[in-house]
Design a protein around this motif. Sequence first.
Motif, short mmCIF file in Angstrom:
data_model
loop_
_atom_site.label_atom_id
_atom_site.label_comp_id
_atom_site.label_asym_id
_atom_site.label_seq_id
_atom_site.Cartn_x
_atom_site.Cartn_y
_atom_site.Cartn_z
N GLY A 1 11.74 7.19 15.20
CA GLY A 1 11.34 8.22 14.26
C GLY A 1 11.85 8.01 12.85
N THR A 2 12.68 7.01 12.61
CA THR A 2 13.19 6.75 11.27
C THR A 2 12.05 6.42 10.31
OG1 THR A 2 15.26 5.88 12.18
CG2 THR A 2 14.75 5.30 9.90
N LEU A 3 12.05 7.08 9.15
CA LEU A 3 11.02 6.83 8.15
C LEU A 3 11.25 5.48 7.50
CD1 LEU A 3 8.58 8.00 6.58
CD2 LEU A 3 10.23 8.94 4.94
N LEU A 4 10.24 4.62 7.54
CA LEU A 4 10.34 3.27 6.96
C LEU A 4 9.54 3.12 5.68
CD1 LEU A 4 9.91 1.16 10.23
CD2 LEU A 4 12.06 1.78 9.08
N ALA A 5 8.44 3.86 5.58
CA ALA A 5 7.56 3.72 4.41
C ALA A 5 6.70 4.96 4.30
CB ALA A 5 6.67 2.48 4.56
N GLU A 6 6.31 5.30 3.09
CA GLU A 6 5.35 6.37 2.88
C GLU A 6 4.60 6.14 1.58
OE1 GLU A 6 7.11 10.24 2.62
OE2 GLU A 6 8.89 9.52 1.57
N ALA A 7 3.39 6.66 1.53
CA ALA A 7 2.54 6.52 0.35
C ALA A 7 1.58 7.70 0.30
CB ALA A 7 1.77 5.20 0.39
N THR A 8 1.22 8.09 -0.90
CA THR A 8 0.29 9.20 -1.12
C THR A 8 -0.65 8.84 -2.25
OG1 THR A 8 1.98 10.80 -0.43
CG2 THR A 8 0.10 11.67 -1.63
N GLY A 9 -1.90 9.25 -2.12
CA GLY A 9 -2.87 8.99 -3.17
C GLY A 9 -4.15 9.77 -2.94
N PRO A 10 -5.10 9.70 -3.87
CA PRO A 10 -6.36 10.43 -3.73
C PRO A 10 -7.12 10.00 -2.49
CG PRO A 10 -6.09 9.58 -5.97
CD PRO A 10 -5.01 8.95 -5.13
N ARG A 11 -7.88 10.93 -1.94
CA ARG A 11 -8.64 10.64 -0.73
C ARG A 11 -9.59 9.47 -0.92
NH1 ARG A 11 -10.65 13.35 3.96
NH2 ARG A 11 -12.82 12.85 4.42
N ASP A 12 -10.21 9.36 -2.09
CA ASP A 12 -11.18 8.27 -2.29
C ASP A 12 -10.50 6.92 -2.48
OD1 ASP A 12 -10.15 8.68 -4.81
OD2 ASP A 12 -12.05 9.17 -5.77
N GLU A 13 -9.17 6.91 -2.51
CA GLU A 13 -8.42 5.65 -2.56
C GLU A 13 -7.60 5.46 -1.28
OE1 GLU A 13 -6.09 5.54 -6.12
OE2 GLU A 13 -7.80 6.08 -7.41
N ALA A 14 -8.10 6.05 -0.18
CA ALA A 14 -7.35 6.06 1.07
C ALA A 14 -6.97 4.66 1.55
CB ALA A 14 -8.16 6.79 2.14
N ALA A 15 -7.90 3.72 1.44
CA ALA A 15 -7.63 2.36 1.92
C ALA A 15 -6.45 1.74 1.17
CB ALA A 15 -8.87 1.50 1.78
N ASP A 16 -6.38 1.95 -0.14
CA ASP A 16 -5.28 1.40 -0.93
C ASP A 16 -3.96 2.07 -0.57
OD1 ASP A 16 -6.89 -0.39 -2.30
OD2 ASP A 16 -7.36 1.05 -3.90
N VAL A 17 -4.00 3.38 -0.28
CA VAL A 17 -2.79 4.09 0.12
C VAL A 17 -2.26 3.51 1.43
CG1 VAL A 17 -1.81 6.33 0.73
CG2 VAL A 17 -3.55 6.19 -1.06
N VAL A 18 -3.16 3.25 2.36
CA VAL A 18 -2.76 2.65 3.63
C VAL A 18 -2.16 1.27 3.41
CG1 VAL A 18 -3.62 1.74 5.83
CG2 VAL A 18 -4.40 3.97 5.02
N ARG A 19 -2.80 0.48 2.57
CA ARG A 19 -2.28 -0.88 2.28
C ARG A 19 -0.88 -0.81 1.67
NH1 ARG A 19 -7.75 -1.56 0.41
NH2 ARG A 19 -8.95 -2.82 1.89
N ASP A 20 -0.65 0.16 0.77
CA ASP A 20 0.67 0.30 0.15
C ASP A 20 1.74 0.60 1.20
OD1 ASP A 20 -0.40 -0.14 -2.33
OD2 ASP A 20 -0.50 1.99 -2.90
N ALA A 21 1.42 1.49 2.14
CA ALA A 21 2.39 1.83 3.18
C ALA A 21 2.64 0.64 4.10
CB ALA A 21 1.90 3.02 3.98
N LEU A 22 1.59 -0.07 4.46
CA LEU A 22 1.74 -1.24 5.32
C LEU A 22 2.61 -2.31 4.66
CD1 LEU A 22 -1.89 -1.62 6.72
CD2 LEU A 22 0.16 -1.12 8.06
N ALA A 23 2.43 -2.49 3.35
CA ALA A 23 3.20 -3.51 2.63
C ALA A 23 4.68 -3.16 2.57
CB ALA A 23 2.64 -3.67 1.21
N ALA A 24 5.00 -1.87 2.66
CA ALA A 24 6.39 -1.43 2.58
C ALA A 24 7.12 -1.49 3.93
CB ALA A 24 6.46 -0.01 2.03
N LEU A 25 6.38 -1.72 5.02
CA LEU A 25 7.03 -1.84 6.34
C LEU A 25 7.80 -3.14 6.44
CD1 LEU A 25 4.19 -0.58 8.74
CD2 LEU A 25 6.29 0.62 8.11
N PRO A 26 8.86 -3.18 7.23
CA PRO A 26 9.58 -4.44 7.44
C PRO A 26 8.63 -5.52 7.94
CG PRO A 26 10.81 -2.60 8.36
CD PRO A 26 9.47 -2.06 7.97
N PRO A 27 8.63 -6.68 7.33
CA PRO A 27 7.64 -7.72 7.69
C PRO A 27 7.78 -8.24 9.12
CG PRO A 27 9.31 -8.59 6.19
CD PRO A 27 9.51 -7.11 6.23
#
Length: 373
Positions: free
Chosen positions: A98-124
């Motif tokens: 349950g430890t928070l590792l990454a989070e991102a927020t953005g406009p709904r029409d930029e949802a894909a980019d918001v997801v990519r930002d969060a994925l990039a912040a996860l431990p590789p």
Amino acid sequence: MARAPRLTESASAVFAVLAQAGTATRPQLASLARLSKPTVSSAVAELEGVHLAAHSGTSSGATGRSAAVYRLGPAAGAVLAVDLGPALTRVRGCALDGTLLAEATGPRDEAADVVRDALAALPPDAPLRTIVVAVGDVTAPQRMRPATAKAGPVFDAVTVALPPGVPVHLENNVNCAALAELHEGAARGRHTFGYLRIGVGIGLGIVVGGQVLAGANGAAGELARLPYPWDDGQEPRHEALEEYIGSRSLLRRAAEAWPESDGSCPRTAERLFALAAQGSATARAVVARHAVDVGRLAAAVTAVLDPGLLVLGGSTGAYPQLLPGVRAELERLSWPTEVVSSQVGELGTVVGAARLAVARGVQTVTQAARTKD
């Protein structure tokens, strides 16, 4: 997606309790998993061997003896929770404890980019175990996309951004928020309640015995489908109740009632409630009428469920200014029911979705048990 190693049943059990505990000693793991100490020692060694558990220091007990403390290892992985809200997309990445590792927020029409930002912040080096996407639609286990077209294009865009091979689970956004209230919000310690969301749309999360009630079609709590209006000479219209109570109609009623002498009419619910708090008579009258409408909807919910507790949430429902009017109308029309405001607010859906994602992620690791001990 990296496959979880096949584990013995005892190692699976120990992994599950370690994920829930965060950190624990072997005696604590034995107590939580209800296994013998030798079995737990063997299970911990197995988990360490495949990097699903790791040594995290030592702890001194009352006798002065020190005990090794364990946590999840790097191979345990991570999960992703995506809230496709009406205006904003919120994403959280969490470890399986349950430890928070990454989070991102953005406009709904930029949802894909918001997801990519969060994925990039996860431990590789953390394998992604599962993804939960919360949508404002009816969902059911057999469906892998929204049942209606409301979230379709945005959901399709998000799926392009998701890593291939990782299980994706759709969940209803209101049900996710109800889970957040149950575990971290206004309904902690209550096993049966209703989470009533009032915002752009309306919805109900039903929790009975600590579990969200989904219904036969995954549509339990879809208040927008209640027949409305229901009167002589008036035919109910599709989702007419949601149209009437939703925030767009609230602001339209405010515009119709707003005198020029009061200055510019509020264009957002936030501004309307702020003016009401400042003493604007017109704003207070509009808010009071909205509270009566929400109270009548709450009375309909209570007449059917008798939940004992209703938590009001959503972009308009969470305002505490509604509580007196809602409580009064509910008391006038239905059974005694406690009504409180949401404590998790706008983050409720992504918080609940993350909790579900963690549970599913742990499941992906533990369900591959191969032998009995």
